[in-house]
Motif scaffolding. Structure first.
Motif, PDB file in Angstrom:
ATOM      1  N   GLU A 141       0.836  -1.208   0.000  1.00 32.78           N
ATOM      2  CA  GLU A 141       0.000   0.000   0.000  1.00 32.78           C
ATOM      3  C   GLU A 141       0.867   1.252   0.000  1.00 32.78           C
ATOM      4  N   SER A 151      -0.335   4.983  -0.958  1.00 29.11           N
ATOM      5  CA  SER A 151      -1.495   5.147  -0.092  1.00 29.11           C
ATOM      6  C   SER A 151      -1.074   5.735   1.247  1.00 29.11           C
ATOM      7  N   ASP A 159      -3.695   6.156   3.490  1.00 27.38           N
ATOM      8  CA  ASP A 159      -4.804   5.666   4.312  1.00 27.38           C
ATOM      9  C   ASP A 159      -4.587   4.179   4.585  1.00 27.38           C
ATOM     10  N   GLN A 174      -4.997   0.869   6.815  1.00 27.61           N
ATOM     11  CA  GLN A 174      -5.912   0.345   7.821  1.00 27.61           C
ATOM     12  C   GLN A 174      -5.142  -0.211   9.014  1.00 27.61           C
TER      13      GLN A 174
END
Length: 157
Positions: free
Chosen positions: A24, A29, A31, A33
């Motif tokens: 990611e 990215s 964001d 998780q």
């Protein structure tokens, strides 16, 4: 460096979740998780009942996971056959250009060839990812210019 390519197993869940975070971040990215949520999703995807995906992992000599190929079988492909769809191919920076990605692609082709009724291996890459496109060209694959990809979030009706 010597690596081992093997199917993912349940003992890989935490390491795969970490590798997916790395992927990611590689794709830019911001964001990310929470780790526990990512681990639960890896477990459900690869080891749920039924699993929705499979993965080959690349393990280095120290036992660390340094790459993966996540895939699923899709039906129908040509006629009533099915295909192996490669969703993610990733090799850590430190091992790139050492033949690991080529070995992963060869393993995927062998998995597809060994599965009765599997007619092909398919995958996508971003048009603005010249390193991936160059990698696939070096392996002798040509770009297929016939599909347009659509995407919508699952919660949208």
């Amino acid at each position: 460096m010597t690596v081992t390519i093997r199917p993912a197993d349940k003992q890989d869940i935490a390491a795969l979740a970490e590798l997916i975070e790395e992927i990611e971040r590689f794709y830019g990215s911001a964001d990310i998780q929470p780790a526990e949520e990512r681990r639960a999703q890896v477990e459900e995807a690869l080891f749920g009942s039924p699993p929705i995906a499979s993965a080959l992992v690349v393990e280095d000599t120290t036992g660390d996971l340094v790459g993966l190929a996540a895939y699923s079988f899709l039906w129908p492909a040509a006629g009533s056959s099915h295909s192996l769809f490669l969703k993610e191919l990733y090799v850590r920076d430190t091992l790139r250009r050492q033949g690991v990605g080529t070995r992963l692609m060869n393993e995927l082709r062998a998995l597809a060839a060994a599965r009765p009724g599997c007619s092909r291996v398919e995958w996508m890459t971003d048009r603005d990812n010249p390193r991936a496109r160059s990698f696939y060209r070096r392996l002798g694959f040509t770009e297929f210019n016939g599909k347009i990809v659509y995407r919508v979030d699952a919660g949208m009706a």
